[in-house]
Design a protein around this motif. Structure first.
Motif, mmCIF file in Angstrom:
data_model
loop_
_atom_site.group_PDB
_atom_site.id
_atom_site.type_symbol
_atom_site.label_atom_id
_atom_site.label_comp_id
_atom_site.label_asym_id
_atom_site.label_seq_id
_atom_site.Cartn_x
_atom_site.Cartn_y
_atom_site.Cartn_z
ATOM 1 N N GLU A 368 0.859 -1.366 0.101
ATOM 2 C CA GLU A 368 0.083 0.005 -0.100
ATOM 3 C C GLU A 368 1.033 1.298 0.008
ATOM 4 O O GLU A 368 0.483 2.058 -0.859
ATOM 5 N N LYS A 369 1.896 1.238 0.834
ATOM 6 C CA LYS A 369 2.891 2.388 0.726
ATOM 7 C C LYS A 369 3.535 2.686 -0.491
ATOM 8 O O LYS A 369 3.690 3.828 -0.949
ATOM 9 N N LEU A 370 3.746 1.815 -1.178
ATOM 10 C CA LEU A 370 4.617 1.766 -2.503
ATOM 11 C C LEU A 370 3.542 1.888 -3.903
ATOM 12 O O LEU A 370 4.009 2.571 -4.779
ATOM 13 N N THR A 371 2.394 1.347 -3.390
ATOM 14 C CA THR A 371 1.607 1.461 -4.903
ATOM 15 C C THR A 371 0.162 1.707 -4.676
ATOM 16 O O THR A 371 -0.491 2.134 -5.833
ATOM 17 N N GLY A 372 -0.165 1.833 -3.438
ATOM 18 C CA GLY A 372 -1.535 2.223 -3.103
ATOM 19 C C GLY A 372 -2.489 1.191 -3.076
ATOM 20 O O GLY A 372 -3.767 1.140 -2.909
ATOM 21 N N ILE A 373 -1.874 0.154 -3.276
ATOM 22 C CA ILE A 373 -2.958 -1.136 -3.465
ATOM 23 C C ILE A 373 -2.992 -1.840 -2.027
ATOM 24 O O ILE A 373 -1.820 -2.213 -1.540
ATOM 25 N N SER A 374 -4.317 -1.989 -1.646
ATOM 26 C CA SER A 374 -4.423 -2.495 -0.274
ATOM 27 C C SER A 374 -5.513 -3.735 -0.247
ATOM 28 O O SER A 374 -5.748 -4.015 -1.453
ATOM 29 N N LYS A 375 -5.708 -4.254 0.561
ATOM 30 C CA LYS A 375 -6.584 -5.512 0.934
ATOM 31 C C LYS A 375 -7.808 -5.140 0.469
ATOM 32 O O LYS A 375 -8.581 -5.729 -0.255
ATOM 33 N N GLY A 376 -8.250 -3.772 0.729
ATOM 34 C CA GLY A 376 -9.526 -3.193 0.509
ATOM 35 C C GLY A 376 -9.844 -3.234 -1.024
ATOM 36 O O GLY A 376 -10.956 -3.410 -1.677
ATOM 37 N N ASN A 377 -8.842 -2.916 -1.719
ATOM 38 C CA ASN A 377 -8.984 -2.437 -3.116
ATOM 39 C C ASN A 377 -8.198 -3.301 -4.068
ATOM 40 O O ASN A 377 -8.011 -3.162 -5.383
ATOM 41 N N PHE A 378 -7.731 -4.429 -3.509
ATOM 42 C CA PHE A 378 -6.756 -5.469 -4.322
ATOM 43 C C PHE A 378 -7.395 -6.044 -5.438
ATOM 44 O O PHE A 378 -6.827 -6.137 -6.588
ATOM 45 N N ASN A 379 -8.503 -6.449 -5.243
ATOM 46 C CA ASN A 379 -9.306 -7.349 -6.468
ATOM 47 C C ASN A 379 -9.538 -6.248 -7.579
ATOM 48 O O ASN A 379 -9.290 -6.676 -8.674
ATOM 49 N N THR A 380 -9.752 -5.059 -7.302
ATOM 50 C CA THR A 380 -9.969 -3.708 -8.314
ATOM 51 C C THR A 380 -8.724 -3.549 -8.941
ATOM 52 O O THR A 380 -8.584 -3.429 -10.315
ATOM 53 N N GLU A 381 -7.641 -3.115 -8.248
ATOM 54 C CA GLU A 381 -6.263 -2.931 -8.737
ATOM 55 C C GLU A 381 -5.851 -3.876 -9.478
ATOM 56 O O GLU A 381 -5.091 -3.912 -10.503
ATOM 57 N N VAL A 382 -5.562 -5.270 -8.954
ATOM 58 C CA VAL A 382 -5.144 -6.357 -9.447
ATOM 59 C C VAL A 382 -5.844 -6.790 -10.715
ATOM 60 O O VAL A 382 -5.341 -7.237 -11.868
ATOM 61 N N GLY A 383 -7.243 -6.624 -10.633
ATOM 62 C CA GLY A 383 -7.917 -6.970 -11.810
ATOM 63 C C GLY A 383 -7.815 -6.010 -13.039
ATOM 64 O O GLY A 383 -7.413 -6.475 -14.322
#
Length: 389
Positions: A368-383
Motif C-alpha cells: 500500500e505504501k509503494l503502490t496504493g494497493i491495499s487489501k480493500g482495493n486488491f481485487n479492483t487494482e489487480v483486476g
C-alpha cells in the motif's frame, strides 16, 4: 512430597535414558562392523566430527569446525546437510541419525569421512542422505570441509569479467557469454557486483557428488539443478544444469544474485518469485510463455477473487509438479508496474518487506505504501493489471 525409593529409581532411569537418547541424536553412530584406521588420532577425529555436526545447523560463520580455506565450498555442503535429521511426515526433528559408514586416511593429517543419515520406520531402514567430507588436522585440531576442490583439482579455469569458470576440457563459450550477459542484466537492477565462481558439471548427479552429496532423497530423480553458496567475497555455483537452451536457469539466477545484496531473512518469497518470473520465466518457460498461460487462466476465470486466490496460494498451472502460482504472477505484474513508475529501488523495498506470514500483513503494508494497493482495493487494482488496463 517424599518419593518412594522405587519411584526415585524409575525417575533416574528415565532421566538417564532421555539424556543418552539426546546425546545419541547429536553424535555420530559407529556401526560395529565398520573398519576404522589403526591410528592414535581417530578418537580425536570422532570427537571433532561430533562437534562439527553439533554446529552444522547454526549460522555458518559461527561454525568453528570448518576449514577456513574451504569456507565457501563447505558452506554449500552445509546448506545440503542443514535439518537433514528432520522427518517432515512425522515432524520428528531427530528421526534420521548419522552413521559413520567409512573413514579412510589419505595424506598426512587428512581423512575422508562418509556419513549416512538413516531412520527406521516399521522395522525398515530409510536412507535420507549420504555425505562425504574431508577432515584435516591443523595445529592439533581437526577441521572439516567439502571435497569439491580436491575432486576438481585437474579442471581448467577461465575468467571473464568478475566470473571465474571451472570446467573439465573445453568451455562452452556461447553459454558462458549468455550467462555473463544475464548476470549483468540482473546485477544492474540489484546494484550487485559480487564475483562468481562457477563449476560446469556434466549433470546434477555429478554436481552433487563433487560437492560431497553422495545421495539425498530430496534430489532423487532430479535432472537439473544447481548447488550454491555465498561468502562475503564470492558466490559459488556448482552447475548441474544439463538441458535446455543454456546451462543455467535465469529464474534461479535472480534468486542467487538477490541473496548477494539482501539477507534471506527479510526477503518476501512471493515478491522474489514474481521478480524471477518477470526476469527469468519459470520451469524452462520464458516470461512471455508463463504470461500466456496466466492469461488463459484469467480468460477462463472472469470472476476470480484475486485476493482470496493470493492468500490461499493457489496455482494457475500444474504440469506434472511444475507449478506456477497466482501470487507469484500477480507480484510479477506489480513489480513490472512499480519498476516502470518508481524504479527498481521501490521494488527492492517491496522485496525486503519480510518473510511471508499468515495474513500477509507485512506485505500489504509495504504494498500500500509503494503502490496504493491495499487489501480493500486488491481485487479492483489487480483486476486492472491482469486485464492489461
Amino acid at each position: 512430597m517424599k518419593l518412594k525409593q522405587p519411584a526415585i529409581i524409575a525417575f533416574l532411569c528415565l532421566f538417564f535414558f532421555i539424556s543418552v537418547t539426546r546425546a545419541q541424536n547429536r553424535s555420530v553412530i559407529i556401526p560395529g562392523n565398520i573398519k576404522l584406521p589403526q591410528d592414535s588420532v581417530i578418537n580425536n577425529l570422532i570427537t571433532a566430527l561430533n562437534g562439527f555436526l553439533a554446529q552444522k545447523d547454526k549460522p555458518i560463520k559461527s561454525n568453528t569446525a570448518i576449514l577456513k580455506d574451504e569456507f565457501l565450498e563447505t558452506s554449500a555442503l552445509l546448506d545440503e546437510m542443514m535439518g537433514i535429521e528432520q522427518n517432515d511426515a512425522t515432524k520428528d526433528a531427530a528421526f534420521y541419525k548419522p552413521y559413520l559408514i567409512n573413514l579412510v586416511k589419505q595424506d598426512a593429517g587428512v581423512y575422508a569421512v562418509q556419513l549416512s543419515y538413516i531412520g527406521v520406520a516399521d522395522g525398515s531402514p530409510l536412507l535420507k542422505a549420504t555425505f562425504s567430507l574431508l577432515a584435516k588436522k591443523v595445529d592439533g585440531v581437526f577441521y572439516f570441509y567439502s571435497p569439491l576442490k580436491q575432486n576438481t583439482k585437474g579442471w581448467r579455469t577461465k575468467k571473464q569479467g568478475n566470473i571465474t569458470f571451472k570446467f573439465k576440457d573445453e568451455l562452452d563459450v556461447a553459454d558462458a557469454k549468455a550467462f555473463q550477459q544475464n548476470v549483468a542484466l540482473i546485477d544492474g537492477r540489484l546494484n550487485a557486483n559480487k564475483p562468481i565462481l562457477q563449476y560446469y558439471c556434466d549433470s546434477f548427479l555429478e554436481a552433487q557428488h563433487l560437492l560431497g552429496v553422495d545421495y539425498k532423497a530430496d534430489y532423487a530423480g532430479v535432472v537439473n539443478n544447481n548447488l550454491t553458496a555465498n561468502s562475503d567475497e564470492q558466490s559459488l555455483i556448482v552447475n548441474g544444469w544439463s538441458s535446455g537452451q543454456h546451462r543455467f536457469d535465469p529464474h534461479d539466477l535472480f534468486h542467487d544474485r538477490l541473496r548477494t545484496v539482501m539477507s534471506s531473512e527479510v526477503i518476501n518469497r512471493p515478491v522474489d518469485e514474481g521478480c524471477a518470473y518477470l526476469y527469468g520465466g519459470s520451469w524452462g518457460k520464458n516470461w512471455a510463455e508463463v504470461s500466456a498461460l496466466f492469461n488463459a487462466y484469467v480468460n477462463e476465470n472472469p470472476n476470480a477473487d484475486w485476493l482470496q486466490l493470493y492468500l490461499d496460494g493457489k496455482n494457475y498451472q500444474n504440469d506434472g509438479g511444475k507449478i506456477l502460482k497466482i501470487s507469484y504472477m500477480i507480484n510479477a505484474l506489480i513489480v513490472q508496474k512499480l519498476e516502470k513508475e518508481k524504479g527498481f529501488g521501490a521494488v527492492m523495498e517491496l522485496l525486503a518487506c519480510g518473510k511471508r506470514e499468515p495474513g500477509d500483513a507485512n506485505y500489504f503494508k509495504a504494498l500500500e505504501k509503494l503502490t496504493g494497493i491495499s487489501k480493500g482495493n486488491f481485487n479492483t487494482e489487480v483486476g486492472k493489471l491482469v486485464h492489461g488496463n
